[in-house]
Write a protein that holds these residues in place. Structure first.
Motif, mmCIF file in Angstrom:
data_model
loop_
_atom_site.group_PDB
_atom_site.id
_atom_site.type_symbol
_atom_site.label_atom_id
_atom_site.label_comp_id
_atom_site.label_asym_id
_atom_site.label_seq_id
_atom_site.Cartn_x
_atom_site.Cartn_y
_atom_site.Cartn_z
ATOM 1 N N PHE A 10 0.850 -1.182 0.000
ATOM 2 C CA PHE A 10 0.000 0.000 0.000
ATOM 3 C C PHE A 10 0.889 1.237 0.000
ATOM 4 O O PHE A 10 1.819 1.331 0.800
ATOM 5 C CB PHE A 10 -0.896 0.018 1.251
ATOM 6 C CG PHE A 10 -1.842 -1.144 1.318
ATOM 7 C CD1 PHE A 10 -3.062 -1.086 0.663
ATOM 8 C CD2 PHE A 10 -1.501 -2.293 2.026
ATOM 9 C CE1 PHE A 10 -3.939 -2.164 0.725
ATOM 10 C CE2 PHE A 10 -2.371 -3.372 2.089
ATOM 11 C CZ PHE A 10 -3.596 -3.307 1.436
ATOM 12 N N ARG A 11 0.602 2.179 -0.886
ATOM 13 C CA ARG A 11 1.361 3.423 -0.950
ATOM 14 C C ARG A 11 1.046 4.274 0.275
ATOM 15 O O ARG A 11 -0.097 4.346 0.718
ATOM 16 C CB ARG A 11 1.031 4.188 -2.227
ATOM 17 C CG ARG A 11 1.910 5.420 -2.439
ATOM 18 C CD ARG A 11 1.617 6.096 -3.769
ATOM 19 N NE ARG A 11 1.742 5.212 -4.912
ATOM 20 C CZ ARG A 11 2.901 4.911 -5.520
ATOM 21 N NH1 ARG A 11 4.020 5.417 -5.062
ATOM 22 N NH2 ARG A 11 2.922 4.123 -6.566
ATOM 23 N N GLY A 15 6.394 6.248 1.488
ATOM 24 C CA GLY A 15 6.865 5.061 0.767
ATOM 25 C C GLY A 15 5.743 4.067 0.560
ATOM 26 O O GLY A 15 4.732 4.387 -0.054
ATOM 27 N N HIS A 16 5.923 2.867 1.105
ATOM 28 C CA HIS A 16 4.924 1.803 0.993
ATOM 29 C C HIS A 16 4.861 1.026 2.296
ATOM 30 O O HIS A 16 5.845 0.958 3.022
ATOM 31 C CB HIS A 16 5.285 0.833 -0.142
ATOM 32 C CG HIS A 16 5.141 1.423 -1.499
ATOM 33 N ND1 HIS A 16 6.124 2.180 -2.101
ATOM 34 C CD2 HIS A 16 4.119 1.378 -2.385
ATOM 35 C CE1 HIS A 16 5.714 2.570 -3.289
ATOM 36 N NE2 HIS A 16 4.503 2.100 -3.490
ATOM 37 N N ASP A 17 3.718 0.410 2.534
ATOM 38 C CA ASP A 17 3.574 -0.542 3.618
ATOM 39 C C ASP A 17 3.419 -1.925 3.013
ATOM 40 O O ASP A 17 2.571 -2.131 2.130
ATOM 41 C CB ASP A 17 2.337 -0.242 4.478
ATOM 42 C CG ASP A 17 2.554 0.893 5.456
ATOM 43 O OD1 ASP A 17 3.707 1.351 5.603
ATOM 44 O OD2 ASP A 17 1.560 1.314 6.066
ATOM 45 N N LEU A 18 4.237 -2.849 3.469
ATOM 46 C CA LEU A 18 4.091 -4.255 3.136
ATOM 47 C C LEU A 18 3.222 -4.854 4.239
ATOM 48 O O LEU A 18 3.572 -4.756 5.418
ATOM 49 C CB LEU A 18 5.455 -4.948 3.094
ATOM 50 C CG LEU A 18 5.425 -6.469 2.943
ATOM 51 C CD1 LEU A 18 4.796 -6.867 1.605
ATOM 52 C CD2 LEU A 18 6.832 -7.037 3.074
ATOM 53 N N LEU A 116 8.069 0.661 4.470
ATOM 54 C CA LEU A 116 9.202 0.670 3.545
ATOM 55 C C LEU A 116 9.391 2.054 2.945
ATOM 56 O O LEU A 116 8.443 2.635 2.430
ATOM 57 C CB LEU A 116 8.963 -0.328 2.404
ATOM 58 C CG LEU A 116 8.673 -1.779 2.792
ATOM 59 C CD1 LEU A 116 8.172 -2.552 1.583
ATOM 60 C CD2 LEU A 116 9.923 -2.414 3.371
ATOM 61 N N SER A 117 10.605 2.558 3.001
ATOM 62 C CA SER A 117 10.885 3.831 2.335
ATOM 63 C C SER A 117 11.323 3.582 0.892
ATOM 64 O O SER A 117 11.324 4.492 0.076
ATOM 65 C CB SER A 117 11.955 4.615 3.091
ATOM 66 O OG SER A 117 13.132 3.848 3.204
ATOM 67 N N SER A 118 11.681 2.345 0.585
ATOM 68 C CA SER A 118 12.103 1.945 -0.754
ATOM 69 C C SER A 118 11.614 0.527 -1.011
ATOM 70 O O SER A 118 11.473 -0.265 -0.069
ATOM 71 C CB SER A 118 13.635 1.989 -0.844
ATOM 72 O OG SER A 118 14.093 1.302 -1.984
ATOM 73 N N LEU A 119 11.388 0.206 -2.267
ATOM 74 C CA LEU A 119 10.976 -1.154 -2.619
ATOM 75 C C LEU A 119 12.163 -2.043 -2.970
ATOM 76 O O LEU A 119 11.973 -3.203 -3.327
ATOM 77 C CB LEU A 119 9.963 -1.113 -3.771
ATOM 78 C CG LEU A 119 8.615 -0.485 -3.418
ATOM 79 C CD1 LEU A 119 7.710 -0.418 -4.640
ATOM 80 C CD2 LEU A 119 7.947 -1.245 -2.290
#
Length: 166
Positions: A10-11, A15-18, A116-119
């Motif tokens: 999720f954006r 960043g994103h959440d895993l 996550l700040s990066s994928l």
């Protein structure tokens, strides 16, 4: 045994959440104990030592990793038996992890989130958390522990595709 990856991305503003979930036929207090009592975390992740109050740092052993390293983990939030957030920094970067428990109809859903700040490296990270959460399931159910090669590289393409579509 073939494992089916369940992670989602999720954006967020940073960043994103895993996010991965698991469901247990147990009350939240019992699942909480599996996340917070050293004797029980040792069964699926590793033991820990220290005073685990918000703002404090504890030492956690990653008992199922090569060389079984000990890591410093800071307790960010702890609202028993619903929410736990921890952070750590290691050679692979900064980790901010959250566990949220929701109890309904005699069962409890565990929602695990890694911010996550990066994928970069999400294929390894996603497969690793799938493995550890299934280790938790096996420890609670008394079933066979999974083998890591059932997860990595088997799940890498799923998580690479997930990151590419994010």
């Amino acid at each position: 045994m073939t494992r089916t990856p369940a992670g989602r991305l999720f954006r967020t503003a940073t960043g994103h959440d895993l996010v991965l979930t698991r469901t247990f036929r147990a009350p939240a207090t019992d699942v909480w104990a599996s996340l917070t009592e050293s004797e029980r975390t040792a069964r699926w992740f590793g033991p820990w030592e220290g005073d685990a109050r918000p703002g404090n740092t504890i030492r956690v052993q990653m008992a199922y990793e090569e060389q079984q390293p000990w890591c410093d983990v800071r307790v960010e939030e702890c609202e028993a038996p619903r929410r736990l957030a921890v952070s750590m920094v290691d050679d692979h970067g900064a980790w901010l992890l959250g566990f949220t428990l929701t109890e309904t109809d005699g069962g409890t859903e565990l929602r695990f989130t890694q911010h996550l700040s990066s994928l970069d490296g999400v294929a390894e990270v996603g497969a690793g958390w799938e493995y550890y959460l299934d280790m938790l399931v096996a420890a609670r159910d008394g079933t066979r522990r999974p083998e890591f090669d059932e997860y990595h590289p088997a799940m890498s393409s799923y998580y690479e595709a997930l990151a590419a579509g994010a």
